[in-house]
Design a protein around this motif. Structure first.
Motif, mmCIF file in Angstrom:
data_model
loop_
_atom_site.group_PDB
_atom_site.id
_atom_site.type_symbol
_atom_site.label_atom_id
_atom_site.label_comp_id
_atom_site.label_asym_id
_atom_site.label_seq_id
_atom_site.Cartn_x
_atom_site.Cartn_y
_atom_site.Cartn_z
ATOM 1 N N TYR A 1 29.725 13.850 -63.697
ATOM 2 C CA TYR A 1 29.794 14.376 -62.338
ATOM 3 C C TYR A 1 29.462 15.863 -62.233
ATOM 4 C CZ TYR A 1 31.803 9.966 -60.893
ATOM 5 O OH TYR A 1 31.982 8.639 -60.631
ATOM 6 N N TRP B 1 32.807 21.756 -54.499
ATOM 7 C CA TRP B 1 33.377 20.424 -54.311
ATOM 8 C C TRP B 1 34.060 20.295 -52.952
ATOM 9 C CZ3 TRP B 1 31.461 16.743 -56.941
ATOM 10 C CH2 TRP B 1 30.988 16.972 -58.238
ATOM 11 N N SER C 1 35.474 8.087 -58.185
ATOM 12 C CA SER C 1 34.659 8.283 -56.986
ATOM 13 C C SER C 1 34.684 7.048 -56.093
ATOM 14 C CB SER C 1 33.219 8.637 -57.364
ATOM 15 O OG SER C 1 32.595 7.565 -58.044
ATOM 16 N N TYR D 1 32.926 17.308 -50.330
ATOM 17 C CA TYR D 1 33.796 16.287 -49.737
ATOM 18 C C TYR D 1 33.976 16.465 -48.235
ATOM 19 C CZ TYR D 1 34.803 14.436 -54.355
ATOM 20 O OH TYR D 1 34.678 13.853 -55.591
ATOM 21 N N ALA E 1 27.400 9.576 -53.587
ATOM 22 C CA ALA E 1 27.217 10.998 -53.296
ATOM 23 C C ALA E 1 26.373 11.187 -52.035
ATOM 24 C CB ALA E 1 26.589 11.696 -54.503
ATOM 25 N N ARG F 1 41.280 14.471 -53.119
ATOM 26 C CA ARG F 1 40.057 14.734 -53.872
ATOM 27 C C ARG F 1 40.249 15.895 -54.851
ATOM 28 N NH1 ARG F 1 37.196 11.122 -55.040
ATOM 29 N NH2 ARG F 1 39.199 10.123 -54.858
ATOM 30 N N THR G 1 41.379 14.874 -58.241
ATOM 31 C CA THR G 1 40.506 14.012 -59.034
ATOM 32 C C THR G 1 40.200 14.674 -60.375
ATOM 33 O OG1 THR G 1 39.498 13.164 -57.026
ATOM 34 C CG2 THR G 1 38.305 12.795 -59.060
#
Length: 280
Positions: A262, A170, A140, A174, A36, A158, A161
């Motif tokens: 997450y 999010w 991840s 990203y 992260a 992504r 996911t």
């Protein structure tokens, strides 16, 4: 929010801050997970600031916009960086909130440097790692080392996911992670080799030798849902959370419902528990 950099231990460390630095004892260090970045705290940071806290969220070495040396990854390296950051900011004592890898870094920090820590929040980690842990965080890890034809392609993958429901949070998370190259291709900013070294180093550490040394008041928060299914892919199981609680004197466990490893830091229940704990 303010974005700043500091030169420490031969690298440039980038960090975000929220709030005003008026009372050193109201400073909270926010430490993110394995792959992260500081963006993990984009929701909690402003909330802490609104309650009078000064929140500092670094990009750990090898992540985000911090420098990425070819070697030097693992809990001891990160603790050294964090202590050096605190020294540079004239912070002899801080409170510490760490998620996943950040929680492991937190108990190392607390055990080895107890005089530098006020309160400690371990977020969904800290116990013995379950056998399916690498599979649980596989979604991840999958992006590391991959080359995507465009930023849109990276974000599209992504978005599929299964570990989180797509949202502006999010997308920003990203986009921060995406390194766009001159030819338009995109890779994650996190070097795969750094994470491989990190995992190997940290697997060699003996958490049970560190946990009894923690003197700080400690809140252990755990996600109720797994990442592979509601009951599979749980990083901190109920049994392990209870075991860790018995080792860290004076600690307590709060289970956060309806979220996984997450998404725990986005939960209002989690935020309320953290604010109540810090204010004691």
């Amino acid at each position: 929010m303010s974005t700043q950099q500091v030169q420490i231990n031969g690298i440039t460390l980038q960090y975000q801050t929220w709030g005003e630095f008026t009372r050193p004892e109201r400073t909270v260090l926010l430490v993110h997970g394995l792959t992260a970045s500081s963006q993990e705290w984009a929701q909690l940071g402003p909330v802490l600031a609104s309650q009078g806290w000064y929140a500092i969220a670094p990009d750990l070495r090898g992540r985000g916009l911090s420098e990425k040396p070819p070697h030097g990854y693992g809990m001891p390296y990160h603790v050294n960086d964090l202590l050096s950051l605190c020294d540079a900011l004239n912070l002899p004592v801080v409170h510490f909130i760490g998620h996943s890898l950040g929680a492991q870094i937190g108990y190392f920090f607390a055990a080895v440097h107890p005089k530098r820590l006020g309160r400690l929040v371990l977020v969904d980690a800290g116990g013995r790692v379950p056998p399916d842990s690498l599979q649980a965080i596989g979604a991840s890890l999958q992006r590391l080392g991959q080359i995507y034809p465009s930023l849109d392609a990276y974000l599209a993958e992504r978005q599929q996911t299964p570990i989180h429901q797509w949202s502006p949070f999010w997308e920003d998370y990203y986009r921060y992670d995406a390194e766009v190259h001159a030819d338009g291709t995109v890779t994650s900013r996190v070097p795969k080799a750094a994470i491989e070294e990190e995992i190997t180093v940290n697997m060699s550490m003996n958490a049970d030798a560190l946990l009894p040394r923690i003197q700080a008041p400690t809140l252990i928060t755990r996600a109720a849902l797994g990442t592979l299914s509601p009951t599979r892919g749980i990083i901190l199981t109920a049994d392990e959370a209870e075991r860790v609680q018995t080792i860290i004197k004076g600690s307590r466990v709060v289970e956060i419902p309806d979220i996984n490893h997450y998404t725990i830091m986005l939960s209002e229940v989690f935020t309320s528990a953290v604010l109540a704990f810090l204010s004691k």
